[in-house]
Design a protein around this motif. Structure first.
Motif, PDB file in Angstrom:
ATOM      1  N   LYS A 110     -35.734 -59.790 -51.511  1.00 37.70           N
ATOM      2  CA  LYS A 110     -34.333 -60.150 -51.748  1.00 37.70           C
ATOM      3  C   LYS A 110     -33.692 -60.402 -50.400  1.00 37.70           C
ATOM      4  N   ARG A 111     -32.792 -61.383 -50.391  1.00 38.46           N
ATOM      5  CA  ARG A 111     -32.157 -61.804 -49.144  1.00 38.46           C
ATOM      6  C   ARG A 111     -30.711 -61.354 -49.097  1.00 38.46           C
ATOM      7  N   ASP A 112     -30.240 -61.182 -47.873  1.00 33.52           N
ATOM      8  CA  ASP A 112     -28.832 -60.899 -47.630  1.00 33.52           C
ATOM      9  C   ASP A 112     -28.147 -62.232 -47.353  1.00 33.52           C
ATOM     10  N   ASN A 113     -27.783 -62.932 -48.426  1.00 36.48           N
ATOM     11  CA  ASN A 113     -27.199 -64.270 -48.291  1.00 36.48           C
ATOM     12  C   ASN A 113     -25.888 -64.263 -47.522  1.00 36.48           C
ATOM     13  N   ALA A 151     -35.575 -53.764 -50.039  1.00 39.16           N
ATOM     14  CA  ALA A 151     -35.631 -54.539 -51.283  1.00 39.16           C
ATOM     15  C   ALA A 151     -36.848 -55.449 -51.251  1.00 39.16           C
ATOM     16  N   PRO A 154     -33.838 -60.689 -44.742  1.00 42.05           N
ATOM     17  CA  PRO A 154     -34.276 -59.939 -45.917  1.00 42.05           C
ATOM     18  C   PRO A 154     -33.466 -58.646 -46.043  1.00 42.05           C
ATOM     19  N   LEU A 155     -33.180 -58.237 -47.272  1.00 42.91           N
ATOM     20  CA  LEU A 155     -32.467 -56.979 -47.486  1.00 42.91           C
ATOM     21  C   LEU A 155     -33.408 -55.821 -47.190  1.00 42.91           C
ATOM     22  N   PRO A 156     -32.939 -54.816 -46.427  1.00 42.71           N
ATOM     23  CA  PRO A 156     -33.816 -53.676 -46.129  1.00 42.71           C
ATOM     24  C   PRO A 156     -34.147 -52.900 -47.402  1.00 42.71           C
ATOM     25  N   ARG A 160     -31.257 -53.498 -40.120  1.00 43.00           N
ATOM     26  CA  ARG A 160     -31.388 -54.787 -40.805  1.00 43.00           C
ATOM     27  C   ARG A 160     -32.175 -55.754 -39.926  1.00 43.00           C
ATOM     28  N   GLU A 219     -26.691 -64.152 -43.876  1.00 40.84           N
ATOM     29  CA  GLU A 219     -27.216 -65.441 -43.428  1.00 40.84           C
ATOM     30  C   GLU A 219     -26.088 -66.447 -43.196  1.00 40.84           C
TER      31      GLU A 219
END
Length: 194
Positions: free
Chosen positions: A159-162, A156, A152-154, A134, A165
């Protein structure tokens, strides 16, 4: 703030404090100890380019300053432009030398600011990665004087990994001044150094 500004709802922008970048080495230790993220050794500065000889000379000065160690094995800086027309400068150091990378980014920001191009500065970032692959960036918003995590999502597309974060926000609250307004946590898709 003047009376007219108060009536019209205008606020005075926060004066950037470039010395806040020096909090990143401590934040890197917190990220590794608390979440398993290690520095990649890559960082970048984003700014809006300006036409003209003075700005071109300043870019040459930045390159000359940061490329001074290439004869001793240092990696030259790279300039690139993104899809929005912003210029990115990518600097590299050994992953275990976050302080040297921060010094490079601080030098670029300072040269641009001292050269009268402070309003063109947008952000600086340093990249991190964990053993699961990640990616994470700590982004410094120049005009706000604050940081935020961008994950950022791996695999994707944009798309973010909120959740990650927000976890990093909690983890880094003692190390860095984190941007409280989540709407200012802008995505930096494809940023060099991420």
């Amino acid at each position: 703030m003047r009376l007219l500004d108060a009536i019209l709802g205008r606020s005075k922008p926060v004066r950037p404090d470039l010395d806040r970048l020096f909090g990143l080495p401590g934040a890197a230790i917190s990220l590794e100890a608390g979440a398993g993220f290690t520095p990649t050794g890559r960082g970048s500065v984003c700014f809006a380019s300006v036409e003209g000889g003075a700005f071109s000379q300043l870019q040459r000065d930045v390159r000359e300053l940061l490329d001074a160690d290439t004869e001793r094995g240092g990696v030259p800086v790279e300039f690139s432009q993104d899809a929005y027309g912003y210029t990115w400068l990518l600097a590299r150091q050994r992953p275990d030398d976050v302080a040297a990378l921060v010094n490079d980014l601080h030098a670029v920001n300072s040269l641009l600011q001292d050269g009268g191009f402070g309003p063109q500065l947008l952000c600086s970032l340093i990249g991190f990665q964990d053993t699961a692959g990640r990616s994470l960036a700590l982004v410094y918003l120049y005009k706000r004087g604050t940081f935020y995590p961008f994950a950022p999502l791996p695999g994707a597309a944009e798309k973010r990994d909120n959740a990650l974060e927000l976890q990093m926000r909690a983890l880094l609250g003692d190390d860095l001044r984190i941007e409280e307004d989540l709407s200012r946590w802008f995505p930096v898709w494809g940023a060099p150094g991420l």
